[in-house]
Design a protein around this motif. Structure first.
Motif, PDB file in Angstrom:
ATOM      1  N   GLU A  15      26.185 -37.987 -26.804  1.00  0.00           N
ATOM      2  CA  GLU A  15      26.627 -39.145 -25.781  1.00  0.00           C
ATOM      3  C   GLU A  15      26.629 -40.652 -26.429  1.00  0.00           C
ATOM      4  N   ASN A  16      26.252 -40.876 -27.551  1.00  0.00           N
ATOM      5  CA  ASN A  16      26.439 -42.197 -28.287  1.00  0.00           C
ATOM      6  C   ASN A  16      26.583 -41.743 -29.555  1.00  0.00           C
ATOM      7  N   PRO A  17      27.756 -42.059 -30.253  1.00  0.00           N
ATOM      8  CA  PRO A  17      28.028 -41.770 -31.813  1.00  0.00           C
ATOM      9  C   PRO A  17      27.280 -42.607 -32.579  1.00  0.00           C
ATOM     10  N   LYS A  18      26.553 -43.694 -32.173  1.00  0.00           N
ATOM     11  CA  LYS A  18      25.703 -44.386 -33.087  1.00  0.00           C
ATOM     12  C   LYS A  18      24.323 -44.021 -33.227  1.00  0.00           C
ATOM     13  N   LEU A  19      24.094 -42.911 -32.380  1.00  0.00           N
ATOM     14  CA  LEU A  19      22.608 -42.213 -32.415  1.00  0.00           C
ATOM     15  C   LEU A  19      22.481 -40.626 -33.098  1.00  0.00           C
ATOM     16  N   VAL A  20      21.396 -40.488 -33.263  1.00  0.00           N
ATOM     17  CA  VAL A  20      21.168 -38.925 -33.705  1.00  0.00           C
ATOM     18  C   VAL A  20      19.937 -38.241 -32.818  1.00  0.00           C
ATOM     19  N   ILE A  21      20.176 -37.140 -32.730  1.00  0.00           N
ATOM     20  CA  ILE A  21      18.777 -36.333 -32.253  1.00  0.00           C
ATOM     21  C   ILE A  21      18.060 -35.682 -33.180  1.00  0.00           C
ATOM     22  N   ARG A  22      16.855 -35.992 -33.128  1.00  0.00           N
ATOM     23  CA  ARG A  22      15.880 -35.233 -34.052  1.00  0.00           C
ATOM     24  C   ARG A  22      15.180 -34.015 -33.562  1.00  0.00           C
ATOM     25  N   LYS A  23      15.452 -32.932 -34.074  1.00  0.00           N
ATOM     26  CA  LYS A  23      14.521 -31.610 -33.293  1.00  0.00           C
ATOM     27  C   LYS A  23      13.465 -31.445 -34.423  1.00  0.00           C
ATOM     28  N   LEU A  24      12.238 -31.709 -33.755  1.00  0.00           N
ATOM     29  CA  LEU A  24      10.982 -31.253 -34.525  1.00  0.00           C
ATOM     30  C   LEU A  24       9.803 -30.911 -33.523  1.00  0.00           C
ATOM     31  N   ASP A  25       9.276 -29.964 -34.298  1.00  0.00           N
ATOM     32  CA  ASP A  25       8.246 -29.381 -33.415  1.00  0.00           C
ATOM     33  C   ASP A  25       8.316 -28.935 -32.049  1.00  0.00           C
ATOM     34  N   GLY A  26       9.967 -28.286 -31.844  1.00  0.00           N
ATOM     35  CA  GLY A  26      10.168 -28.108 -30.351  1.00  0.00           C
ATOM     36  C   GLY A  26      10.544 -29.361 -29.515  1.00  0.00           C
ATOM     37  N   LYS A  27      10.524 -30.626 -30.107  1.00  0.00           N
ATOM     38  CA  LYS A  27      10.801 -31.670 -29.330  1.00  0.00           C
ATOM     39  C   LYS A  27      12.127 -32.309 -29.869  1.00  0.00           C
ATOM     40  N   ARG A  28      12.961 -33.013 -28.777  1.00  0.00           N
ATOM     41  CA  ARG A  28      13.996 -33.616 -29.239  1.00  0.00           C
ATOM     42  C   ARG A  28      14.021 -34.996 -28.804  1.00  0.00           C
ATOM     43  N   THR A  29      14.184 -35.681 -29.947  1.00  0.00           N
ATOM     44  CA  THR A  29      14.005 -37.370 -29.952  1.00  0.00           C
ATOM     45  C   THR A  29      15.424 -38.068 -30.433  1.00  0.00           C
ATOM     46  N   ARG A  30      15.771 -38.992 -29.309  1.00  0.00           N
ATOM     47  CA  ARG A  30      17.094 -39.587 -29.813  1.00  0.00           C
ATOM     48  C   ARG A  30      16.595 -40.794 -30.624  1.00  0.00           C
ATOM     49  N   GLY A  31      17.445 -41.303 -31.643  1.00  0.00           N
ATOM     50  CA  GLY A  31      17.095 -42.253 -32.405  1.00  0.00           C
ATOM     51  C   GLY A  31      18.234 -42.725 -33.498  1.00  0.00           C
ATOM     52  N   GLU A  32      17.908 -43.670 -34.317  1.00  0.00           N
ATOM     53  CA  GLU A  32      18.755 -44.076 -35.495  1.00  0.00           C
ATOM     54  C   GLU A  32      17.900 -43.880 -36.800  1.00  0.00           C
ATOM     55  N   PHE A  33      18.859 -44.306 -37.865  1.00  0.00           N
ATOM     56  CA  PHE A  33      18.242 -44.442 -39.067  1.00  0.00           C
ATOM     57  C   PHE A  33      18.335 -46.024 -39.473  1.00  0.00           C
ATOM     58  N   GLN A  34      17.204 -46.437 -39.827  1.00  0.00           N
ATOM     59  CA  GLN A  34      17.061 -47.980 -40.084  1.00  0.00           C
ATOM     60  C   GLN A  34      16.560 -47.950 -41.607  1.00  0.00           C
ATOM     61  N   ASN A  35      17.031 -48.493 -42.583  1.00  0.00           N
ATOM     62  CA  ASN A  35      16.628 -48.419 -44.118  1.00  0.00           C
ATOM     63  C   ASN A  35      16.235 -47.127 -44.527  1.00  0.00           C
ATOM     64  N   GLY A  36      17.126 -45.898 -44.013  1.00  0.00           N
ATOM     65  CA  GLY A  36      16.728 -44.748 -44.411  1.00  0.00           C
ATOM     66  C   GLY A  36      15.648 -44.029 -43.630  1.00  0.00           C
ATOM     67  N   VAL A  37      14.890 -44.586 -42.529  1.00  0.00           N
ATOM     68  CA  VAL A  37      13.965 -44.128 -41.727  1.00  0.00           C
ATOM     69  C   VAL A  37      14.291 -44.038 -40.581  1.00  0.00           C
ATOM     70  N   PHE A  38      14.031 -42.738 -39.972  1.00  0.00           N
ATOM     71  CA  PHE A  38      14.528 -42.454 -38.526  1.00  0.00           C
ATOM     72  C   PHE A  38      13.500 -43.317 -37.386  1.00  0.00           C
ATOM     73  N   VAL A  39      14.062 -43.827 -36.783  1.00  0.00           N
ATOM     74  CA  VAL A  39      13.301 -44.750 -35.712  1.00  0.00           C
ATOM     75  C   VAL A  39      13.783 -44.275 -34.321  1.00  0.00           C
ATOM     76  N   ALA A  40      12.733 -43.862 -33.327  1.00  0.00           N
ATOM     77  CA  ALA A  40      12.976 -43.471 -31.981  1.00  0.00           C
ATOM     78  C   ALA A  40      13.552 -44.552 -31.251  1.00  0.00           C
ATOM     79  N   ILE A  41      14.439 -44.177 -30.373  1.00  0.00           N
ATOM     80  CA  ILE A  41      14.810 -45.151 -29.236  1.00  0.00           C
ATOM     81  C   ILE A  41      14.173 -44.941 -27.825  1.00  0.00           C
ATOM     82  N   LYS A  42      13.778 -45.758 -27.290  1.00  0.00           N
ATOM     83  CA  LYS A  42      12.774 -45.538 -26.327  1.00  0.00           C
ATOM     84  C   LYS A  42      13.617 -45.629 -24.947  1.00  0.00           C
TER      85      LYS A  42
END
Length: 116
Positions: free
Chosen positions: A89-116
């Motif tokens: 839906e948004n090419p600037k974002l990624v989806i993290r799949k972890l422990d059965g949960k899907r979280t949308r976010g982006e990488f900032q300075n190499g660290v995943f930051v969730a988008i609320k």
């Protein structure tokens, strides 16, 4: 077929762990194959050997085609290993799949930051 030719062919057809045995006067036909800067000179295979190698190559090609025709890859990951995929839906974002949960976010300075 002349006797010398039969002996030469028999020597070539021996398994690779045995050295070919050529008697004085025997001449084995040789083939030269070039791969870029590499030149290989080897005894010319018999028609039966060629037929066998072509059949083996065809079988190998069939197995390779079946293997690479399957889309995707299979990963054996622990549940605690994050997997990141592109957000359709948004090419600037990624989806993290972890422990059965899907979280949308982006990488900032190499660290995943969730988008609320």
């Amino acid at each position: 077929m002349p006797v010398k030719a039969k002996r030469a062919l028999a020597a070539i057809a021996q398994p690779p762990h045995k050295k070919p045995v050529l008697r004085a006067g025997d001449v084995a036909a040789m083939s030269t194959v070039k791969f870029g800067g590499v030149t290989v000179v080897m005894p010319t295979p018999t028609p039966a050997q060629l037929k066998k190698r072509i059949a083996e190559s065809s079988q190998m090609a069939d197995r390779l085609i079946r293997a690479i025709a399957k889309p995707g890859i299979k990963l054996s990951l622990k549940k605690t290993t994050p997997v990141f995929v592109a957000d359709s839906e948004n090419p600037k974002l990624v989806i993290r799949k972890l422990d059965g949960k899907r979280t949308r976010g982006e990488f900032q300075n190499g660290v995943f930051v969730a988008i609320k």
